[in-house]
Design a protein around this motif. Structure first.
Motif, short mmCIF file in Angstrom:
data_model
loop_
_atom_site.label_atom_id
_atom_site.label_comp_id
_atom_site.label_asym_id
_atom_site.label_seq_id
_atom_site.Cartn_x
_atom_site.Cartn_y
_atom_site.Cartn_z
N GLU A 68 0.68 -1.23 0.26
CA GLU A 68 -0.02 0.00 -0.10
C GLU A 68 0.80 1.42 0.14
OE1 GLU A 68 -2.86 0.10 -0.79
OE2 GLU A 68 -3.13 2.26 -0.40
N ASN A 69 2.09 1.22 0.85
CA ASN A 69 2.55 2.59 0.99
C ASN A 69 4.27 2.39 0.46
OD1 ASN A 69 0.72 2.16 3.70
ND2 ASN A 69 0.60 4.14 2.67
N TYR A 109 8.07 -13.19 -4.81
CA TYR A 109 8.55 -13.91 -5.91
C TYR A 109 8.42 -15.62 -6.20
CZ TYR A 109 10.49 -10.09 -8.98
OH TYR A 109 10.61 -9.10 -9.53
N ARG A 149 2.49 -4.53 -7.49
CA ARG A 149 2.76 -3.35 -6.74
C ARG A 149 4.36 -3.54 -6.10
NH1 ARG A 149 -0.94 0.68 -5.89
NH2 ARG A 149 -0.31 1.21 -3.79
N VAL A 151 6.74 -5.45 -7.19
CA VAL A 151 7.76 -5.21 -8.30
C VAL A 151 8.00 -3.71 -8.62
CG1 VAL A 151 8.45 -5.89 -10.55
CG2 VAL A 151 7.16 -7.55 -9.11
N MET A 152 6.76 -2.90 -8.77
CA MET A 152 6.89 -1.58 -8.80
C MET A 152 7.80 -0.90 -7.90
SD MET A 152 2.81 -0.64 -9.48
CE MET A 152 2.90 0.99 -10.20
N VAL A 153 7.42 -1.01 -6.70
CA VAL A 153 8.25 -0.60 -5.42
C VAL A 153 9.88 -0.95 -5.75
CG1 VAL A 153 8.70 -0.71 -2.98
CG2 VAL A 153 6.34 -0.31 -3.95
N ASN A 155 11.11 -1.74 -8.31
CA ASN A 155 12.02 -0.87 -9.44
C ASN A 155 12.29 0.55 -8.95
OD1 ASN A 155 12.58 -2.65 -12.03
ND2 ASN A 155 10.50 -3.29 -11.33
N ILE A 156 11.40 0.81 -8.39
CA ILE A 156 11.61 2.59 -7.99
C ILE A 156 13.04 2.47 -7.13
CG2 ILE A 156 10.97 4.14 -6.11
CD1 ILE A 156 9.35 4.28 -8.69
N HIS A 157 13.24 1.40 -6.24
CA HIS A 157 14.53 1.18 -5.60
C HIS A 157 15.51 0.70 -6.52
CE1 HIS A 157 12.95 2.93 -1.78
NE2 HIS A 157 11.55 2.12 -2.19
N PHE A 210 1.60 -6.75 -17.19
CA PHE A 210 2.19 -6.11 -15.97
C PHE A 210 1.49 -4.80 -16.05
CE2 PHE A 210 4.88 -3.44 -13.25
CZ PHE A 210 5.32 -4.52 -12.39
N TYR A 211 1.57 -3.97 -17.13
CA TYR A 211 0.92 -2.61 -17.36
C TYR A 211 -0.30 -2.58 -16.98
CZ TYR A 211 0.31 1.88 -19.84
OH TYR A 211 0.05 2.95 -20.29
N SER A 214 -0.43 -2.30 -13.21
CA SER A 214 0.50 -1.23 -12.74
C SER A 214 0.13 0.20 -13.08
CB SER A 214 1.87 -1.66 -13.04
OG SER A 214 1.86 -1.20 -14.50
N ASN A 215 -0.48 0.21 -14.11
CA ASN A 215 -0.92 1.57 -14.73
C ASN A 215 -2.33 1.70 -14.55
OD1 ASN A 215 2.03 1.55 -15.31
ND2 ASN A 215 1.83 3.57 -16.60
N ALA A 217 -4.33 2.92 -12.29
CA ALA A 217 -4.83 4.12 -11.65
C ALA A 217 -4.63 5.35 -12.60
CB ALA A 217 -3.99 4.44 -10.40
#
Lengths: 250, 250
Positions: A68-69, A109, A149, A151-153, A155-157, A210-211, A214-215, A217
């Motif tokens: 969530e965060n 994973y 989400r 995996v998104m997080v 990737n941000i890192h 994925f998209y 992930s996208n 929203a």
DNA sequence: AGCAAAATTAACTGATAAGTACATTTACAC
DNA sequence: GTGTAAATGTACTTATCAGTTAATTTTGCT
């Protein structure tokens, strides 16, 4: 920045699963919170130990919070409050916030890898096999937004936790092997056209699956299109399978 | 927004002369814009106002920080330290951290929208037009990872800042209009097959372009494949254009 | 020249968050 | 039973962080 505090003294190495080699027998755990009596005394705080259960409790709660965060936005105190155990135990079992996050990531994973392993497409003809794999991948992503989400997080890192995780590296190329096998059979049968890199097939399937999650929203906001709606999802599923099929067909 | 043209432009950084840290003294304020005198002395307490420049300075610095650390991970103090102005100015111009983030996000969306507007594909035949649009989209994402990462961050936050931004809503559907137009021409010419939803074309192009940047780090870790490498990028670009072309062709 | 509004500065504050110290209880082997 | 290591609870500490206070300077205007 983001230096490791490295508090010093004692380093917890306790990552053992169950001390007893037994199967995880879910013992019934009474609320392990001790409550204070009106007179100020505390009740003889009685609790049953359940390391494995506590671990799982923490992991599940933490996943929800990280999902969530994100990593930076997640609050250890909040996770602690939502478990039936205390903050102390988080540090006892996972060392620090990043250790907890890493454990959550590894578990996520492991989940998809396990399902992938159980996929048996050998009986299907190449075209159907590829369509089935695509459909499965699309559905897994749509049904597991938590995974997406995370995996998104990550990737941000810059995926630096994947990089330092011993549990994840390289073991995942099974997905590409599977595609390579299907593609090979398709070539033999003359139903797939040559010159396509299996990695491209995988990237295409993954990206389209994925998209959509992930996208979701931002697409909703910018285009007013709700990809999560059941009808839209099904239509899109069709389109994705179609696209992948067209991509490889002669 | 200040409308007054900036008078004198000097990009001068100054060392923070710390005035011996005494408490509550009427202060001499050597400013970031105080310039060194020819003799090396600095004029005390002298600076030129440059609202627009300060705003841009903050925005650019903030973008880097939000791109790197996300909304929760970004630190206002760090942004302030990296600008040539002070933290107070961030709050002066942007209200709070979220206001700053929102401004960064809006600017990022404005960037791609502007380029999209300038695209003129009317002279190209449908197939070439779609290929050109796909190539452009792919390149824009690859060349602007900042934009991609901001959209990732925004999606982690369920796009709630897009939702409350007056500047972004609905104006973006021009992208789909463009596709609708190309697709219509392709149908007339008989080179595209009927029954495809323009939204699906858009989603496919976007997904394939976006994923290649957004998931670069995790793909690298899990599969050892570097999508950012120039050669891989070019190969992938070809593949994506090919996939989109196949998708719509009869 | 003088004034008010806009721009800018340094220092302060209250809250919060990650991580720790230390006491206490349980489980289990002998 | 008893000793001991693992497991757990409570309360604390320390740094950091978003946001503020209040003073000061610049600038456009008359």
């Amino acid at each position: 920045m983001a230096t490791r505090p490295t508090p010093g003294k004692k380093s917890q190495e306790t990552l053992k699963a169950s001390p007893t080699g037994q199967k995880t027998q879910p013992r019934k755990v009474p609320s392990r919170r001790s409550k204070a009596e009106p007179d100020g005394q505390r009740t003889s705080a009685s609790w049953t130990q359940d390391p494995e259960g506590v671990r799982r409790d923490i992991l599940a709660t933490a996943r929800a919070e990280f999902v969530e965060n994100g990593l930076s936005g997640a609050r250890v105190d909040k996770i602690a409050a939502q478990t039936s155990t205390s903050k102390r135990m988080i540090y006892y079992y996972f060392g620090d916030k990043e250790g907890l996050y890493r454990a959550v990531l590894e578990e996520a994973y492991a989940g998809i890898r396990k399902l992938e392993k159980n996929l048996d497409l050998g009986a299907l003809k190449p075209t159907e096999a590829l369509a089935a794999l695509t459909g499965f991948t699309f559905d897994y992503h749509a049904d597991n937004p938590d995974f997406v989400r995370l995996v998104m997080v990550e990737n941000i890192h810059h995926a630096r936790h994947l990089a330092t995780s011993s549990k994840i590296g390289a073991l995942n190329s099974s997905a590409i092997d599977m595609i390579r096998e299907i593609y090979g059979r398709g070539l033999e049968d003359g139903v797939f056209r040559p010159g396509i890199n299996p990695i491209d097939i995988h990237l295409t399937i993954s990206a389209l699956s994925f998209y959509n999650v992930s996208n979701q929203a931002s697409i909703q906001q910018v285009f007013g299109h709700d990809m999560a709606a059941p009808k839209a999802r099904l239509r899109r599923r069709h389109s994705v399978i179609d696209t992948v099929t067209q991509m490889v067909s002669v």
